[in-house]
Design an enzyme around this catalytic site. Sequence first.
Site, PDB file in Angstrom:
ATOM      1  N   GLU A  48      59.190  63.221  27.378  1.00  0.00           N
ATOM      2  CA  GLU A  48      58.613  62.255  26.260  1.00  0.00           C
ATOM      3  C   GLU A  48      58.252  60.754  26.768  1.00  0.00           C
ATOM      4  OE1 GLU A  48      57.504  63.422  23.642  1.00  0.00           O
ATOM      5  OE2 GLU A  48      57.020  61.261  22.614  1.00  0.00           O
ATOM      6  N   ASP A  49      59.282  60.341  27.423  1.00  0.00           N
ATOM      7  CA  ASP A  49      59.145  58.736  27.779  1.00  0.00           C
ATOM      8  C   ASP A  49      58.635  58.256  28.987  1.00  0.00           C
ATOM      9  OD1 ASP A  49      59.978  58.515  24.966  1.00  0.00           O
ATOM     10  OD2 ASP A  49      61.859  57.979  25.555  1.00  0.00           O
TER      11      ASP A  49
END
Length: 737
Positions: free
Chosen positions: A97-98
């Site tokens: 996600e990051d």
Amino acid sequence: MQTPEPPRSAADAPPEPSRLRLMRQYELVERVRAYDPNVNEDLLNRAYVFSMQAHGAQTRASGDPYFSHPLEVAGILTDMKMDSTTIATALLHDTVEDTLASLEDIQKQFGPSVARLVDGVTKLSRIELQTDQAKQAENFRKLVVAMSEDIRVLLVKLADRLHNMRTLHYLKNPDKRRRIARETLDIYAPLAQRIGIEKMQDELEDMAFGELNPDARNSIVARLNFLRNEGEAVTKKVLQELKSVVGESGIKATVEGREKAPYSIWRKMQRKNVGFEQLSDIMAFRILVDTVDQCYQVLGIIHSHYHVIPGRFKDYISTPKPNQYQSLHTGIMGPEQQRIEIQIRTKEMHEVAKLGVAAHWGYKEGAPRTDGLQYRWLRELLDIVEHAQKPEEFLENTRLELFQDQVFCFSPKGDLIALPRGASPVDFAYAVHSRVGDACVGAKVNGRMVPLRTALRNGDQVEIVTQKSGTPSPAWERFVVTGKAKSCIRRFIRTQQRTEYVLLGKSMLEKLCKQENVDFSEKAFEAISKNFQSATMEDLLANIGASLQPLREVFNAAYPNHRLKPPEKPGDKIIAVRTKVAVKGTAPLTLKGLIPGMAVHYARCCHPLPGDSIVGIVTTGKGVTIHTNDCETLESFARAPERWIDVGWSDEQDKAETMVGRLDVVLINKPNGFGAMTTVIGKNNGNITNMKITNRTPEFFDILVDVEVRDLKHLTIIIAALRASAAINSVDRTKGR
Ligand code: MN
């Protein structure tokens, strides 16, 4: 690694810059090795390095390197003695996600099972930061689906949430803090409870409580401190005496006292008509032994030594809770004639109570069963999720379901059915099978016919009377409490309504065709149904019937060359009828079950509020009076059943509307007692509209207070907040006066 005790809320302690020491690679491996000799060292090392490099220079709101977060999450899971795959997932859970890492990278480097788990957790985070209800509901739907595939997704997610809550006070935006705390209380804490991780549930609840209602938490903590100090000597004495009483029998046992969590006290205060004054309200005593037999032996010893408080004994060993919790509970008059609560269980049961699902299969079983569907409640959640039409609908249903305590009932064959407290025979019927629920027409409890809205009690034997032609009644929706029953009833009503709308739409079209001297041809309309965003002809008819789609537009599209005559009457539409009721001094409220135009007023004796169960009484010349179901005045109408009408609150209550609830407050006669009371009410957005002192003694004031509130829930919160205040002796809602 020692995690420092987190500040409980932003209000308690201003954020300090963190001075965190990151756990080293070898330390993590050693922590896992301490409980799992077969630790997958290589996997953990590679996941550690991958995550650290992927997160690079990213930082958290605390100023700590971002990598500290996945590392802490992994640390929480080592406390729960999870397997290497889960720990690696925790390290990697935010990389997709990051960071620049992709799921393919994870798959290539760590294999399919880690990739699948990371994917499950990622999908949840992706939508987590949505604010509106629909998105939050979608988030929850994905969570349910993901955890039904592998319960470890949920364990990582819960650990993730726990660490985010521990660092919540670093977030500057108060709205964001509140939203996260709310979601924690509504969804994650109940889930932790459902899989039996008591410790995590307590911590999540306490932190969220402190964020959402710091005043209430502070008053409970202050009261707890006071009662703890006052009862310290008694607690010691109870522990000593229990030890020696059990010790005399030669059974090896550990005796300990456990203080209840502020949030669980708060909930009990809201649920039951109680404040907390004595030791038994804040402490429970626990006796741990080696075997199940010893549990019952110890119970016998305790019961023969002390007076037993009736109604407090519960055997969760022979009937475990749905989250697998097992224990014996009992209440006795202890030394010094104090009421005390005692839990008796084996050490193994204790382990399950603390760790829940994780206690059963961590690293221990070679190939743990990771499929979540072995849990009945999870299967039911999945069923609701898959069949609900609107996401908000199941969010509401499941939220309710997760929160409630259980009652245990039996089928005539002796099958055990666990239901939430307040469940009715209809809930029971749907729990047996949706077909049984749909065909239910009556119920016998312990051999006697009862109304379907009767609340079931522990140990009830329930027999459902069915009829082939039976169908669910919309009225059931007002008293059922299980998500399954609610969603089945709504599903049925929707199908039924749709059939009606389709027929209505068709007859409207036919009528118009006849009026225009055109032969009604389904084909002509079928051809144009796509123009109206309807997938099928039936959809189009249903939309016409529900007056979502103007009839004349459809006709024009099918017969573009035909000139329609102007409508005979203005407004060629079906208007949905709903009864609006004006209450003196407030905005109109909406009630279901009344004839339009009927005069309605609210009884002064019981002050019904939206959320109360209500009935209408036909009063000659005055229309209908609305009473709460338990109003004493109703007894005088018992012989005139024809005057009773079944009414309920509409779901579409306008948020801005208020009504008046009346409270009976007993205030301790001390300086600023009044001030404390009005402050608590004001802080909880209650508006005092009237106040009257009814009795006065040197110690106490009895006061009647009228408070303007939104609904019953709002009033309940105010009552609980008042009960938590040290200035107040007792608070009750006034009814039947
Ligand atoms: Mn995270």
